[in-house]
Design an enzyme around this catalytic site. Structure first.
Site, PDB file in Angstrom:
ATOM      1  N   GLY A 177      21.458  -4.162   6.691  1.00  7.92           N
ATOM      2  CA  GLY A 177      22.626  -5.031   6.741  1.00  7.92           C
ATOM      3  C   GLY A 177      23.317  -5.031   5.391  1.00  7.92           C
ATOM      4  O   GLY A 177      22.655  -5.065   4.358  1.00  7.92           O
ATOM      5  N   GLU A 424      11.533  -7.616  10.549  1.00  7.10           N
ATOM      6  CA  GLU A 424      10.387  -8.207   9.835  1.00  7.10           C
ATOM      7  C   GLU A 424       9.105  -8.090  10.649  1.00  7.10           C
ATOM      8  O   GLU A 424       8.278  -8.998  10.650  1.00  7.10           O
ATOM      9  CB  GLU A 424      10.669  -9.677   9.500  1.00  7.10           C
ATOM     10  CG  GLU A 424      11.673  -9.866   8.394  1.00  7.10           C
ATOM     11  CD  GLU A 424      11.250  -9.205   7.101  1.00  7.10           C
ATOM     12  OE1 GLU A 424      10.068  -9.300   6.740  1.00  7.10           O
ATOM     13  OE2 GLU A 424      12.107  -8.560   6.465  1.00  7.10           O
TER      14      GLU A 424
HETATM   15  C1  LIG Z   1      19.734  -6.801  13.493  1.00  5.55           C
HETATM   16  C2  LIG Z   1      18.793  -5.949  12.685  1.00  5.55           C
HETATM   17  C3  LIG Z   1      18.872  -5.964  11.311  1.00  5.55           C
HETATM   18  C4  LIG Z   1      18.038  -5.161  10.538  1.00  5.55           C
HETATM   19  N1  LIG Z   1      18.174  -5.175   9.182  1.00  5.55           N
HETATM   20  C5  LIG Z   1      17.438  -4.300   8.429  1.00  5.55           C
HETATM   21  C6  LIG Z   1      17.633  -4.212   7.019  1.00  5.55           C
HETATM   22  O1  LIG Z   1      18.445  -4.943   6.439  1.00  5.55           O
HETATM   23  N2  LIG Z   1      16.914  -3.310   6.329  1.00  5.55           N
HETATM   24  C7  LIG Z   1      15.996  -2.492   6.940  1.00  5.55           C
HETATM   25  O2  LIG Z   1      15.383  -1.690   6.261  1.00  5.55           O
HETATM   26  N3  LIG Z   1      15.793  -2.546   8.274  1.00  5.55           N
HETATM   27  C8  LIG Z   1      16.494  -3.428   9.044  1.00  5.55           C
HETATM   28  N4  LIG Z   1      16.290  -3.480  10.420  1.00  5.55           N
HETATM   29  C9  LIG Z   1      15.323  -2.580  11.061  1.00  5.55           C
HETATM   30  C10 LIG Z   1      14.057  -3.269  11.561  1.00  5.55           C
HETATM   31  O3  LIG Z   1      13.258  -3.594  10.453  1.00  5.55           O
HETATM   32  C11 LIG Z   1      13.315  -2.355  12.563  1.00  5.55           C
HETATM   33  O4  LIG Z   1      14.114  -2.236  13.693  1.00  5.55           O
HETATM   34  C12 LIG Z   1      11.961  -2.925  12.910  1.00  5.55           C
HETATM   35  O5  LIG Z   1      11.093  -2.714  11.852  1.00  5.55           O
HETATM   36  C13 LIG Z   1      11.340  -2.312  14.178  1.00  5.55           C
HETATM   37  O6  LIG Z   1      11.158  -0.964  14.035  1.00  5.55           O
HETATM   38  P1  LIG Z   1      11.719   0.079  15.103  1.00  5.55           P
HETATM   39  O7  LIG Z   1      13.093  -0.274  15.416  1.00  5.55           O
HETATM   40  O8  LIG Z   1      11.455   1.415  14.557  1.00  5.55           O
HETATM   41  O9  LIG Z   1      10.831  -0.147  16.398  1.00  5.55           O
HETATM   42  P2  LIG Z   1       9.728   0.889  16.995  1.00  5.55           P
HETATM   43  O10 LIG Z   1       8.588   0.963  16.059  1.00  5.55           O
HETATM   44  O11 LIG Z   1      10.378   2.154  17.393  1.00  5.55           O
HETATM   45  O12 LIG Z   1       9.305   0.074  18.265  1.00  5.55           O
HETATM   46  C14 LIG Z   1       9.547   0.561  19.576  1.00  5.55           C
HETATM   47  C15 LIG Z   1       8.461   0.079  20.501  1.00  5.55           C
HETATM   48  O13 LIG Z   1       7.221   0.683  20.140  1.00  5.55           O
HETATM   49  C16 LIG Z   1       6.210  -0.284  20.033  1.00  5.55           C
HETATM   50  N5  LIG Z   1       5.238   0.120  19.001  1.00  5.55           N
HETATM   51  C17 LIG Z   1       5.492   0.662  17.789  1.00  5.55           C
HETATM   52  N6  LIG Z   1       4.341   0.897  17.140  1.00  5.55           N
HETATM   53  C18 LIG Z   1       3.332   0.484  17.947  1.00  5.55           C
HETATM   54  C19 LIG Z   1       1.898   0.441  17.833  1.00  5.55           C
HETATM   55  N7  LIG Z   1       1.275   0.883  16.761  1.00  5.55           N
HETATM   56  N8  LIG Z   1       1.182  -0.058  18.855  1.00  5.55           N
HETATM   57  C20 LIG Z   1       1.791  -0.516  19.947  1.00  5.55           C
HETATM   58  N9  LIG Z   1       3.130  -0.508  20.126  1.00  5.55           N
HETATM   59  C21 LIG Z   1       3.905  -0.015  19.128  1.00  5.55           C
HETATM   60  C22 LIG Z   1       6.927  -1.578  19.689  1.00  5.55           C
HETATM   61  O14 LIG Z   1       6.196  -2.693  20.124  1.00  5.55           O
HETATM   62  C23 LIG Z   1       8.229  -1.435  20.458  1.00  5.55           C
HETATM   63  O15 LIG Z   1       8.032  -1.889  21.778  1.00  5.55           O
HETATM   64  C24 LIG Z   1      17.099  -4.306  11.181  1.00  5.55           C
HETATM   65  C25 LIG Z   1      17.008  -4.321  12.581  1.00  5.55           C
HETATM   66  C26 LIG Z   1      17.839  -5.119  13.340  1.00  5.55           C
HETATM   67  C27 LIG Z   1      17.726  -5.085  14.826  1.00  5.55           C
END
Ligand SMILES: Cc1cc2nc3c(=O)[nH]c(=O)nc-3n(C[C@H](O)[C@H](O)[C@H](O)COP(=O)(O)OP(=O)(O)OC[C@H]3O[C@@H](n4cnc5c(N)ncnc54)[C@H](O)[C@@H]3O)c2cc1C
Ligand SMILES: Cc1cc2nc3c(=O)[nH]c(=O)nc-3n(C[C@H](O)[C@H](O)[C@H](O)COP(=O)(O)OP(=O)(O)OC[C@H]3O[C@@H](n4cnc5c(N)ncnc54)[C@H](O)[C@@H]3O)c2cc1C
Ligand SMILES: [Ca+2]
Lengths: 534, 534
Positions: A177, A424
């Site tokens: 963000g 988070e």
């Molecule tokens: C509005 C918003 C603002 C954000 N702001 C920031 C920011 O300012 N800076 C920044 O760096 N990031 C930011 N993010 C990113 C955010 O931190 C990530 O989206 C978050 O960490 C989740 O990771 P992912 O999207 O890769 O989910 P994924 O890891 O791809 O999750 C997908 C699915 O896989 C599952 N999964 C993943 N690993 C496992 C496991 N080991 N065991 C079982 N299930 C699993 C999860 O439960 C989920 O259902 C933001 C995200 C949003 C939506």
């Protein structure tokens, strides 16, 4: 048409001291008066109007937020607002803004991970907003698995610089963000490479845009990732994408409080304990739990007022219809959410205490309670955000058709809230961490290591496994000790059952993977117990 | 960058005949080919592009939908599309459009409630879209309780006209789709008053806007009710507000198939049975159940593909990370939704049969199965739309951060879907109707009136109350008869328990009100049984 106060009658029926409750809710008289004063300031200033938020196209919406954020800053300066007042002001302006990450992540990262010299150099610039920072951790390919980030920071001893680079498409930073349009700087997480060796992920301060004309610097490609859920919601924010093509930064822009790279390119750990990082996590997640209670209470407030005003069916002899709040189905959906909003409020206050306690212990080099505190905040973050997201949507449905209009406030509240289940720490990934901690706790029962804090009940596991609930009549449930023991017994039994099933597997990792759905349930039961107990 | 088909490998692993499944899903080879052909037509026509939908401001968005709707109409004419093809075309254009209510409610209302003469006069105009109609039932003050509507239609024998009037603020029509900007006509529901007597709510055809310049007619105030949930979603639709100031319409614009007002102002029932109206409800709710399966399957499709492509954690020795679909927690959240999408598909097909059966019986003046069919469709509407709304949001969360971007498709799918829980009957209000029917069924057990159709299992209530599940090992659950009996026993026991508790109250109405939360649970159990049994 005449204005009628439809709620006046309901309000006279309160069986508790409403003013006293306001203070308890706010935390203190001081906090209440502060909130009250700042909320009026926002409500009375036309620059902060919110009614057009859902109607603007993306560009107008974003410009509008820029204007508001600038106005907030002006107010803070002109009215000499304290840090506490300023943060309340931002809260009531009530729009995700690019400065959220500046104050919420960029500055704390420098404070927590920067050396004294680095703090001295960067914090004044940041406090005066001469630079604006964001927090660039997540990449297209890696969110939950931070250790898998692909951006590289390779040390070049010739020039005493790091070369920041995005080697693959999936290494593009994605989501930060404030990144898309606004930030001049970022804390960028990248794999540190010295002399061909990969030392894992570390933080670096990287300038992204010119302080003269805001153009992106050479080697940097940056943009906005597009529309997100809802009308206003996070569309007021410029979540961005960022790629580096061999961008050079001076060595002293690596955040070096915990580990350093020397002029010669040697990698070293300092004597500052790594665990400090977990302290920050406890802090951030504690604020998320408090925010959950705020968001849920707003939704519950809207739905409760609507349910009291709305009358539907049940008119006898042409009299008034029944207030929908008097239907048991409406009550059985609404009241548990009301109770949850209060529960999350109190558990949030308790987490503040926990954070202080952990911080003091860390300063005294006592790390003994850290794993428990970490598991507890991770679990509560997951539990409260999931319940709040679902609860807001339930409140929306409780308002019938009217809840679907943006003018009810509920669609926006939902859209802006739900990512808290993902950022988070994805809520399921967090529960798996809690489950891991619970399994460790169970395995250590009977050893010298006594379960502490929120797991102390595990010390009475033998009793909890065989005790029977001695409730005879409905009223018995009103005794807190009865409720507590029921939650303890359930949590203990689920954890122990999982541990027993785990022991049947050849490898613990395989067992953990196979049983993970049960483990998540055990973790939820444990977290529910914490909420009930505070 | 190169395009990789990340799903190819997964696709080769299917253990069933994918082409055969496509046909089963579509219902028939004909239906499959039709869908396939029309979806390609939409995908290849730039006039139907969808990628900018979430980015447009409200005005542009609405104009865009107007253009698309006009283009749909042109295509239908130019390509000589059949009614079936036209409806598929509208389905794939995939935006709530003002014509939805024209085809979906205005025309069916005239068909169902209009006399032969009325149909002859109005239907050709509507079919050729020389007039555009909407369905104006809900008012600001009354949605669920249709009998409480306040708009009046007072017969004036002097001029042989009805005077349509909005006597209060709460009587303003509120929500009708197509009303705000577009419709020239509406079927308006209003209290019929003749000679000072109130005959309850009836339908009237009212012209709202000039066919020359589209300006609203004298006495009519009409407008758009503003922004709704989501970016595109229902914001492509002009849900509206409408007030009447003594608007006069000719007597023959009351829909008179079931009851009439004569030239002299006498109110009469025709010999057409009122129950016909319920036939139409069965039809509309059957389409909602089919739509639930469509919406849920789209969400599940996106989440399943993402889960197969997304890799996170678990890399060994620098190899690839684990596909998140291989995590049991992901499976335990996703696969039940996949199963539900199929189950709703099949129960939707069965409802089509039910509708045909009911229609044939009605034509033969056999009303015996109507209450059961009505309860069954009401319950299934409630069950499937609630599960689908929750399921779409769960799919969104299953996609982590990416699910929060509009480009995932999921935020819009959710926002456009959720009102299905509210319109055509609030889901809780519907379950209470089902519960009422179940209580009646239980009370008649042992009498001559045998439970029919989906309540036939109640005939075996004595067995179901005492039978015990004889599952010994996990595999036993794979026997459908075991699952069926478990669902039957649960549903029967919950209904009987409610009935017994009800009998303890002095008045049945008081008991029903007090126990309504339990009654809703019993209704859900009954509806789940129906889904499992079909
Ligand atoms: C509005 C918003 C603002 C954000 N702001 C920031 C920011 O300012 N800076 C920044 O760096 N990031 C930011 N993010 C990113 C955010 O931190 C990530 O989206 C978050 O960490 C989740 O990771 P992912 O999207 O890769 O989910 P994924 O890891 O791809 O999750 C997908 C699915 O896989 C599952 N999964 C993943 N690993 C496992 C496991 N080991 N065991 C079982 N299930 C699993 C999860 O439960 C989920 O259902 C933001 C995200 C949003 C939506
Ligand atoms: C997108 C959308 C499109 C629509 N399109 C049209 C249209 O084209 N034409 C039209 O006429 N209308 C339309 N409507 C209106 C729709 O039909 C109503 O919103 C719906 O009937 C629900 O009524 P309500 O909004 O008054 O809910 P309410 O009845 O006010 O419900 C509020 C709450 O009260 C509860 N409640 C109500 N009665 C009882 C009871 N007896 N017992 C227990 N609980 C109760 C409900 O469960 C709910 O939680 C539309 C609505 C939407 C959202
Ligand atoms: Ca918009």
């Amino acid at each position: 048409m005449e204005e009628v106060d439809h709620l006046a009658h309901e309000r006279t029926k309160a069986q508790f001291d409403v003013d006293a409750m306001k203070i308890i809710w706010a935390g203190s008289r001081h906090a209440f008066e502060l909130s009250d004063r700042i909320s009026r300031l926002v409500a009375s200033d036309p620059a902060f109007r919110k009614d057009n938020r859902t109607m603007l196209g993306r560009k107008e919406l974003f410009k509008n937020t820029l204007r508001k954020t600038a106005h907030v800053w002006k107010q803070i300066i002109e009215l000499h607002l304290s840090e506490e007042e300023a943060s309340r002001l931002r809260f009531y302006v009530d729009e995700p803004a690019f400065t959220d990450l500046h104050w919420g992540m960029f500055i704390p990262a420098i404070k927590g991970q920067g050396t004294d010299d680095q703090q001295k150099k960067w914090l004044p610039l940041a406090y005066k907003m001469q630079i604006i920072g964001c927090y660039a951790q997540t990449e297209l390919g890696h969110g939950s698995n931070v250790q898998g980030l692909e951006t590289t920071a390779t040390f070049d001893p010739e020039t005493d610089e790091f070369i920041i680079h995005s080697p693959t498409l999936t290494s593009s930073k994605w989501w930060p963000g404030g990144l898309g349009k606004i930030s001049t700087h970022a804390v960028v997480y990248a794999r540190l490479i010295t002399d061909g060796r990969d030392h894992g992920v570390h933080g670096f301060i990287v300038q992204l845009r010119s302080l003269d004309d805001h153009s992106s610097l050479p080697g940097i490609t940056v943009g906005d990732i597009g529309m997100k859920f809802g009308n206003g919601a996070y569309n007021t924010m410029d979540n961005g994408v960022l790629r580096f093509d061999h961008v050079r930064i001076p060595r002293d822009q690596m955040l070096m409080r915990v580990s350093q790279v020397t002029r010669e390119g040697k990698y070293r750990q300092s004597d500052v304990p790594r665990q400090l990082v977990y302290g920050t996590m406890v802090y951030v997640r504690q604020t998320i739990v408090s925010d959950a209670s705020c968001a849920l209470s707003r939704a519950v407030c809207i739905a409760t007022r609507y349910s009291a005003v709305r009358r539907q069916f049940g008119s006898q002899n042409g009299g008034q219809e029944t207030q929908v709040i008097d239907y048991k189905t409406q009550q059985s959906r609404l009241f548990p959410l009301l109770a949850s909003a209060y529960a999350f409020r109190f558990v949030g206050e308790w987490l503040k205490w926990l954070y202080t306690d952990v911080t003091q212990r860390l300063q005294a080099n006592d790390f003994s309670t850290l794993p428990e505190a970490h598991a507890c905040t991770a679990g509560l973050k997951s539990l409260t955000t999931t319940a709040t997201a679902d609860g807001i949507e339930e409140c929306r449905k409780l308002c019938g058709g009217h809840g679907y209009l943006c003018s009810s406030g509920l669609p926006e509240l939902f859209a802006v809230y739900v990512p808290a289940c993902t950022y988070e720490g994805d809520n399921v990934v967090l529960l798996l961490q809690v489950a891991r901690f619970l399994m460790k706790t169970v395995s250590q029962l009977g050893s010298a290591k006594q379960p502490v804090g929120t797991t102390a009940y595990m010390g009475r596991v033998e009793h909890l496994l065989k005790c029977r609930c001695d409730v005879q009549k409905a009223e018995d449930w009103l005794q807190p000790s009865v409720v507590m023991e029921a939650f303890e017994a359930r949590a203990a039994r689920m954890s122990v059952a999982c541990a027993q099933n785990l022991s049947k597997f050849a490898s613990p990792e395989e067992g953990f993977a196979e049983l993970s759905a049960d483990l998540v349930e055990a973790a939820v039961a444990h977290c529910q117990l914490i909420v009930v107990s505070k």
